[in-house]
Design a protein around this motif. Structure first.
Motif, PDB file in Angstrom:
ATOM      1  N   UNK A  55       0.784  -1.237   0.000  1.00 34.69           N
ATOM      2  CA  UNK A  55       0.000   0.000   0.000  1.00 34.69           C
ATOM      3  C   UNK A  55       0.815   1.285   0.000  1.00 34.69           C
ATOM      4  N   UNK A  56       2.103   1.235  -0.315  1.00 35.49           N
ATOM      5  CA  UNK A  56       2.825   2.510  -0.447  1.00 35.49           C
ATOM      6  C   UNK A  56       2.542   3.144  -1.809  1.00 35.49           C
ATOM      7  N   UNK A  57       2.030   2.331  -2.736  1.00 36.07           N
ATOM      8  CA  UNK A  57       1.631   2.825  -4.058  1.00 36.07           C
ATOM      9  C   UNK A  57       0.134   2.672  -4.238  1.00 36.07           C
ATOM     10  N   UNK A  58      -0.399   3.486  -5.123  1.00 32.61           N
ATOM     11  CA  UNK A  58      -1.796   3.414  -5.540  1.00 32.61           C
ATOM     12  C   UNK A  58      -1.797   3.283  -7.053  1.00 32.61           C
ATOM     13  N   UNK A  70       1.173   5.369  -8.735  1.00 30.88           N
ATOM     14  CA  UNK A  70       1.609   6.634  -8.144  1.00 30.88           C
ATOM     15  C   UNK A  70       1.695   6.508  -6.635  1.00 30.88           C
ATOM     16  N   UNK A  71       2.303   7.506  -6.024  1.00 29.35           N
ATOM     17  CA  UNK A  71       2.307   7.620  -4.568  1.00 29.35           C
ATOM     18  C   UNK A  71       1.823   9.026  -4.212  1.00 29.35           C
ATOM     19  N   UNK A  77       0.786  14.281  -6.072  1.00 22.73           N
ATOM     20  CA  UNK A  77       1.127  12.888  -6.338  1.00 22.73           C
ATOM     21  C   UNK A  77       2.422  12.807  -7.141  1.00 22.73           C
ATOM     22  N   UNK A  78       3.073  11.653  -7.039  1.00 25.37           N
ATOM     23  CA  UNK A  78       4.249  11.354  -7.853  1.00 25.37           C
ATOM     24  C   UNK A  78       3.874  10.173  -8.740  1.00 25.37           C
ATOM     25  N   UNK A  79       3.846  10.393 -10.046  1.00 26.92           N
ATOM     26  CA  UNK A  79       3.569   9.313 -10.987  1.00 26.92           C
ATOM     27  C   UNK A  79       4.848   8.508 -11.152  1.00 26.92           C
TER      28      UNK A  79
END
Length: 95
Positions: A55-58, A70-71, A77-79
């Protein structure tokens, strides 16, 4: 909303085949518009925590086949990656 792109994301985006980049751009625009304007994200984008990354990424969809990883960061957000669902799983294992 602040949107940043990692070098890996840019590299993968640049390698997408014809037609796919436009779908990615449209999905990102829809996603950022919803977040910025505090509107619900359409179910078709499939916004969800990415299961393979603790779950550190979506992720959300640009097409049925392609995903954008992304996060969240303060203010935006960071893609991090764009590609098929299988490509995302490989990316998550590496990171």
């Amino acid at each position: 909303m602040n949107v940043r792109y990692t070098p890996r994301y840019v590299e993968e985006f640049d390698n997408l085949s014809a037609g796919r980049p436009q779908a990615v751009v449209e999905a990102i625009q829809t996603f950022t518009d919803c977040i910025t304007n505090k509107k619900p994200v359409p179910p078709g984008l499939g916004l969800a925590p990415f299961r393979g990354s603790k779950s550190k990424y979506w992720e959300f969809r640009s097409t049925l086949a392609d995903r954008i990883l992304f996060s969240w960061e303060k203010g935006g957000v960071v893609l991090r990656f764009v590609g098929s669902h299988d490509d995302l799983r490989r990316f998550a294992k590496e990171n």
